[in-house]
Scaffold this active site. Structure first.
Site, PDB file in Angstrom:
ATOM      1  CE  LYS A  32      -1.163   1.557   4.151  1.00  0.00           C
ATOM      2  NZ  LYS A  32      -1.604   2.984   4.280  1.00  0.00           N
ATOM      3  CG  ASN A  33       3.035   2.575   3.348  1.00  0.00           C
ATOM      4  OD1 ASN A  33       1.670   2.938   3.407  1.00  0.00           O
ATOM      5  ND2 ASN A  33       3.502   2.524   5.050  1.00  0.00           N
ATOM      6  NE  ARG A 102      -5.734   9.198  10.074  1.00  0.00           N
ATOM      7  CZ  ARG A 102      -7.190   8.685   9.436  1.00  0.00           C
ATOM      8  NH1 ARG A 102      -7.211   7.171   9.322  1.00  0.00           N
ATOM      9  NH2 ARG A 102      -8.422   7.999  10.370  1.00  0.00           N
ATOM     10  CB  CYS A 126      -2.897  10.833  12.127  1.00  0.00           C
ATOM     11  SG  CYS A 126      -2.689   8.678  11.753  1.00  0.00           S
ATOM     12  NE  ARG A 131       1.122   9.869   9.811  1.00  0.00           N
ATOM     13  CZ  ARG A 131       1.243   8.796   9.017  1.00  0.00           C
ATOM     14  NH1 ARG A 131      -0.074   8.328   8.874  1.00  0.00           N
ATOM     15  NH2 ARG A 131       1.493   7.160   8.982  1.00  0.00           N
ATOM     16  N   PRO A 132       2.763  16.671  11.240  1.00  0.00           N
ATOM     17  CG  PRO A 132       4.611  16.849  12.197  1.00  0.00           C
ATOM     18  CD  PRO A 132       3.490  16.177  12.060  1.00  0.00           C
ATOM     19  CB  ILE A 133       2.294  18.672   5.905  1.00  0.00           C
ATOM     20  CG1 ILE A 133       1.258  19.469   5.817  1.00  0.00           C
ATOM     21  CG2 ILE A 133       1.212  17.109   5.934  1.00  0.00           C
ATOM     22  CD1 ILE A 133      -0.082  19.986   5.098  1.00  0.00           C
ATOM     23  CG  ASP A 134       6.872  20.374  10.089  1.00  0.00           C
ATOM     24  OD1 ASP A 134       6.407  20.051   9.915  1.00  0.00           O
ATOM     25  OD2 ASP A 134       8.027  20.968  10.496  1.00  0.00           O
ATOM     26  CG  LEU A 135       9.854  17.522   7.742  1.00  0.00           C
ATOM     27  CD1 LEU A 135      10.066  16.684   8.149  1.00  0.00           C
ATOM     28  CD2 LEU A 135      10.777  18.666   8.092  1.00  0.00           C
ATOM     29  CG  ASP A 316       4.198   1.583   9.827  1.00  0.00           C
ATOM     30  OD1 ASP A 316       3.599   2.464  10.194  1.00  0.00           O
ATOM     31  OD2 ASP A 316       3.777   1.379   8.088  1.00  0.00           O
ATOM     32  CB  ILE A 338       7.876   6.924  14.504  1.00  0.00           C
ATOM     33  CG1 ILE A 338       9.841   6.011  13.460  1.00  0.00           C
ATOM     34  CG2 ILE A 338       8.118   7.304  12.727  1.00  0.00           C
ATOM     35  CD1 ILE A 338      11.004   6.072  13.196  1.00  0.00           C
ATOM     36  NE  ARG A 408      -6.380   3.881   5.761  1.00  0.00           N
ATOM     37  CZ  ARG A 408      -5.609   4.245   7.097  1.00  0.00           C
ATOM     38  NH1 ARG A 408      -5.233   3.914   8.440  1.00  0.00           N
ATOM     39  NH2 ARG A 408      -4.056   4.323   6.791  1.00  0.00           N
TER      40      ARG A 408
END
Ligand code: UD1
Length: 427
Positions: A32-33, A102, A126, A131-135, A316, A338, A408
């Site tokens: 999936k990933n 997500r 999440c 789960r930041p997206i700053d990067l 995971d 993590i 999922r």
């Protein structure tokens, strides 16, 4: 207790009868990933892409809904998805589609690079903690994407073409590395990612992009160099096997004293996971693409499982191994480095009789002789899978609710486990 039976995974449940030994062969599904960023990247080509070994999952359906919303033609035939992105009609993703999955932020780089503009609703929080997206945003801004945040939307504009840049990631974020690689593939000039994520799924995405004509070097290492191309073309690609699903089936075999063989697997991607099973007393045999796991007798506790970015132990796979530790002899220690919220399923494991103490990032599991069936509720994808693993070991019947989380990421989980001799009924 009788519950209404429904096809929908929001209301569906698994009924698991435990203490049945698993044995036989199982084909490992596609990752999936890996499939998700690859599907996002198909947009870059403005052409037809054929993605083989694509798992049939609700997250993949969510990605195809996004692609269709953008104007792509998407067809799924068995495990082959064809995406025709020749004519895009939109460059925005509405809130309802962003919330379905997500990790939909990985569409940002692709849409911005192809359309020179993008509008995405901000991904919500999440179940694993913030789960930041700053990067992602800092990197894309450095590559010339103007991004403003208004009314819960990210509005992006690119003047001319995205340009290459030197990006230093403070954390080797998988999603940010993917977004940068995707945008960099169509950028003007060279993009260098320092402290890039090294996960096998990054290599799979790079292989797909390369077969579309991109120039990417160093994927799988901490420095990735992408020489942007003016255009890419369509390609066929086979998605790599899912290493987390493989680890989950291995855990299921181990807790039932089973003997299963995973075919179409990728043992190399499980370099940090296989030794843990060996430490627990399992026998593992593998070659290029199969893994056999044999468990005989009571398992031994793990000394210390610490999650780390690849090639470390994958976050995971923590929950499925914790399920195994609940019945192993001795105390196992887990350290999650993590995500903040990886232990939400622990309360549910306790309902099955597990003895687990959690303090911050650390969980200590004291193995018990036997778990007992109970009604439990999935809290997240991997935690949900861990409940099924534990229920397979438990005496008696368990009812597992809110299996939409599991669906999922696991294709036909109930059917696969039943084909191995487990009794898992979706009701
Ligand atoms: C991906 C996987 C997920 C896996 C995770 C770590 C997909 C769809 N999901 O998630 O299953 O658990 O990798 O292997 O591939 N972070 C920031 N800022 C950012 C981005 C991330 O602080 O902009 C932090 C996160 O909060 C987290 C850490 O970095 O603590 C790692 O996150 P990341 O590698 O980005 O995970 P995902 O790509 O979301």
């Amino acid at each position: 207790m009788v519950n209404s039976i429904s096809e929908h995974s929001e209301t569906a449940k698994y009924i698991v009868e435990g203490e049945r030994r698993l044995s036989g062969e199982v084909k490992t599904q596609g990752a999936k990933n890996s499939a998700l960023p690859i599907l996002a990247a198909t947009i870059l080509t403005g052409d037809v892409c054929v993605i083989e070994n694509c798992p049939r999952l609700s997250d993949i359906e969510a990605a195809s809904d996004i692609l269709r919303y953008l104007g792509c033609k998407v067809e799924m035939d068995g495990n082959v998805m064809t995406v025709d992105s020749r004519e895009l009609t939109g460059c925005s993703i509405p809130d309802n589609l962003m919330r379905e999955m997500r990790s939909s932020i990985v569409f940002l780089g692709a849409i911005a690079a192809r359309c020179k503009q993008a509008s995405l609703s901000l991904p919500g929080g999440c179940e694993l903690g913030p789960r930041p997206i700053d990067l992602h945003l800092t990197a894309l801004r450095k590559m010339g994407v103007e991004i403003s945040e208004e009314y819960g939307f990210l509005n992006c504009k690119v003047k001319g073409r995205i340009h290459g840049s030197n990006i230093n990631l403070s954390i080797p974020s998988v999603g940010a590395t993917e977004n940068i690689m995707i945008a960099g593939a169509l950028a003007d000039g060279i993009t260098v990612i320092n402290n890039a994520a090294m996960e096998p799924e990054i290599v799979d995405l790079a292989n797909f992009l390369s077969s579309c004509g991109a120039d990417i070097r160093g994927a799988g290492e901490s420095r990735i160099i992408i020489e942007g191309r003016e255009r890419l073309h369509g390609a066929s690609h086979r998605v790599m096997p899912d290493r987390i699903v493989a680890a989950t089936y291995m855990a299921a075999a181990a807790v039932t004293q089973g003997d299963i063989t995973l075919i179409n697997a990728d043992p190399k991607s499980l370099g940090a996971v296989i030794p843990e099973f060996i430490e627990a007393g399992c026998k593992i045999e593998y070659n290029d693409d199969t893994i056999r796991i044999i468990a005989d007798g009571r398992l031994r506790a793990f000394k210390n499982v610490r999650t780390m970015p690849y090639p470390g132990f994958p976050t995971d796979a923590l929950a499925p191994l914790m399920a195994l530790a609940t019945v192993a002899k001795g105390n196992s220690m887990f350290v999650e480095t993590i995500f903040e919220n990886r232990y939400r399923h622990v309360g549910e494991l306790r309902r099955l009789g597990a003895n687990i103490k959690v303090e911050g990032k650390i969980a200590v599991v004291e193995g018990v002789e036997r778990l007992t069936g109970a009604a439990v509720r999935c809290t997240d994808l991997r935690g949900g899978a861990a409940l099924v693993v534990a229920a397979l070991a438990a005496k008696g019947k368990s009812e597992i609710y809110e299996i939409s989380h599991i669906e999922r990421g696991y294709e036909d989980f109930d059917k696969v486990l039943s084909s191995l001799g487990g009794r898992v009924i979706r009701g």
